[in-house]
Design a protein around this motif. Structure first.
Motif, PDB file in Angstrom:
ATOM      1  N   THR A 255       0.837  -1.195   0.000  1.00 40.48           N
ATOM      2  CA  THR A 255       0.000   0.000   0.000  1.00 40.48           C
ATOM      3  C   THR A 255       0.872   1.245   0.000  1.00 40.48           C
ATOM      4  O   THR A 255       2.103   1.177   0.102  1.00 40.48           O
ATOM      5  CB  THR A 255      -0.922   0.022   1.228  1.00 40.48           C
ATOM      6  OG1 THR A 255      -0.115  -0.040   2.421  1.00 40.48           O
ATOM      7  CG2 THR A 255      -1.862  -1.157   1.214  1.00 40.48           C
ATOM      8  N   SER A 256       0.226   2.392  -0.103  1.00 40.50           N
ATOM      9  CA  SER A 256       0.945   3.665  -0.165  1.00 40.50           C
ATOM     10  C   SER A 256       1.361   4.118   1.228  1.00 40.50           C
ATOM     11  O   SER A 256       0.525   4.243   2.128  1.00 40.50           O
ATOM     12  CB  SER A 256       0.066   4.731  -0.817  1.00 40.50           C
ATOM     13  OG  SER A 256       0.628   6.012  -0.647  1.00 40.50           O
ATOM     14  N   GLU A 259      -0.354   7.539   1.989  1.00 42.26           N
ATOM     15  CA  GLU A 259      -1.742   7.429   2.420  1.00 42.26           C
ATOM     16  C   GLU A 259      -1.831   6.891   3.847  1.00 42.26           C
ATOM     17  O   GLU A 259      -2.681   7.323   4.634  1.00 42.26           O
ATOM     18  CB  GLU A 259      -2.517   6.517   1.458  1.00 42.26           C
ATOM     19  CG  GLU A 259      -2.680   7.069   0.059  1.00 42.26           C
ATOM     20  CD  GLU A 259      -3.422   8.398   0.061  1.00 42.26           C
ATOM     21  OE1 GLU A 259      -4.394   8.533   0.834  1.00 42.26           O
ATOM     22  OE2 GLU A 259      -3.020   9.305  -0.702  1.00 42.26           O
TER      23      GLU A 259
END
Length: 466
Positions: A255-256, A259
């Motif tokens: 995932t980022s 974020e």
């Protein structure tokens, strides 16, 4: 001031051997010809065991390490570590068979007396490191950085750049490396290394630990208490750890990181999303469960949160009961064993095992997410079959009855024993006396129903005939 012994005519034969061995160790640095041969002779003759262990102690040495460390004229005035280094030297005449054999015997004897070298034995090394961390916590890692790292070196990109460091005695004995090089060697990041470096720097400024200039690689010192580490490994450093941990998890999950950091920086928005969106709540639940595996503080916090809410306590109790019932059915179906109400573990009859397998398969193929009712039905069905199996086998039924009675008697005996220390004669009132008398009459009436026969069998007595 140390006084050198010029005459050794007063020494015993064993002390003469030790005197010569120490001279070989001290004057010529442990020349292989002298030191190794003399050490072999001292061990072969057990001379070190026949020397008083001190000026006021007539008892001989029992520990070879004590003999090595003892001051002259009793010991070698050296260290175990130094002797181990010298043992690695090769005797110049070791190519001769009898000399090589003598050296092999000597080295084996020393290793037997001193035990495994902590620097070579992996278990001893792990135990030593574990003990150090248990005593001093983060200071252990702070010391490793402080004595090995000199920031700002090797900026040209040459990771092999070493920085000469002066030892306490003033001679160059070791080299330090840059934080970047140390990070590469340890498989971490230079920023993490520098956080420990800065924590040590704060402690050194406060006078809690020595400064960097007084430390060389491999040097050990007495470390402060583990609880003090948090005063110097500040909240800033901990927050950096937090960011790195989030980055690590982002990489694992694919995932980022950006974020993830946005979410971490806005707990209120995260709470709102959890409260308003079931899928977000489910993701949060899974994350908490995964984290609780390694986070004991979170485990305790969640347990307290659950027990503080009556509805949650009841839900946990119901789920625990369902899990236990399902495990009971599964054990009967897979292992063919069952535990009776009386505590017996017996083989399940074929029809019972088959029925348990059928119920288990039905539960595992349920499409709904709440199989509590099906589990309860399966458990009750299996229990009914168990009761029927017990009643249908006289031997099992008798054993079950004995087991139940034994359980009752054992619990009763424990209960009576728990009040045996109470001063009954001082505190008993009429009601308590009456209850104890009735209990005694019940026990005596129960005992009167049975009497031992020859061979150890019991028979029931007809109380009316008596």
């Amino acid at each position: 001031m140390r006084t050198k012994v010029e005459s050794n005519s007063y020494l015993t034969e064993e002390q003469q051997q030790v005197y010569q061995l120490r001279e070989a160790l001290e004057r010529n640095g442990g020349n292989p010809v002298g030191f190794l041969s003399l050490l072999a002779a001292v061990l072969r003759d057990d001379a070190w065991r026949n020397i008083p262990s001190g000026v006021s102690d007539e008892e001989p040495f029992t520990d070879f390490a004590d003999f090595i460390a003892a001051k002259p004229p009793f010991g070698l005035d050296s260290t175990v570590k130094h002797v181990r280094v010298l043992l690695q030297l090769r005797h110049p005449h070791e190519g001769v068979a009898h000399v090589r054999e003598e050296m092999d015997v000597m080295r084996a004897k020393v290793n037997e007396l001193l035990g495994p070298d902590p620097d070579e034995d992996p278990i001893a090394r792990d135990a030593r490191d574990f003990g150090a961390y248990a005593r001093s916590g983060g200071w252990v890692f702070g010391l490793k950085v402080a004595r090995s790292v000199q920031p700002g070196q090797g900026r040209s990109g040459d990771h092999s750049t070493l920085v000469p460091q002066r030892s306490v005695e003033g001679s160059t004995q070791a080299n330090k490396v840059s934080a970047k090089r140390f990070a590469v060697m340890s498989g971490t990041t230079s920023s993490r290394v520098m956080r420990f470096y800065r924590a040590w720097e704060r402690a050194a400024t406060a006078g809690v630990v020595p400064g960097f200039e007084g430390l060389v690689p491999g040097q050990d010192i007495d470390l402060p208490e583990a609880e003090l580490w948090g005063e110097y490994f500040t909240k800033y450093e901990q927050s950096t750890d937090r960011r790195e941990s989030i980055a690590e998890q982002a990489e694992i999950a694919g995932t980022s990181y950006t974020e993830a950091m946005k979410v971490a920086k806005n707990p209120a928005a995260m709470r709102t999303a959890i409260l308003g969106d079931p899928s977000t709540a489910e993701a949060a639940r899974k994350a908490l469960v995964d984290r609780m595996e390694d986070d004991q503080d979170l485990q305790l916090a969640m347990a307290r949160a659950v027990t503080a809410v009556p509805e949650l306590k009841r839900a946990v109790a119901a789920e625990t009961k369902r899990t236990d019932q399902l495990e009971f059915v599964r054990r009967v179906a897979t292992e063919g064993k069952l535990k009776t109400p009386g505590g017996q573990v017996i083989d399940a009859p074929t029809n019972l095992k088959t029925e348990a397998e059928r119920h288990l398969a039905a539960i595992e193929h349920l499409e709904d997410s709440d199989p509590a009712e099906s589990v309860a039905e399966a458990y009750d069905a299996v229990q009914q079959l168990i009761a029927g199996a017990i009643e249908g086998d006289p031997a099992v039924r008798a054993a079950e009855q004995r087991a139940r009675i034994r359980k009752v008697l054992t619990n009763t005996a424990k209960s009576i024993a728990s009040v045996s220390e109470v001063p009954l004669a001082e505190i008993a009132d009429e009601e308590l006396i009456r209850e104890i008398a009735e209990l005694r009459e019940s026990v005596e009436a129960l005992a009167s129903l049975i009497t031992p026969q020859k061979g150890g069998h019991l028979r029931v007595i007809d109380t009316e005939a008596v």
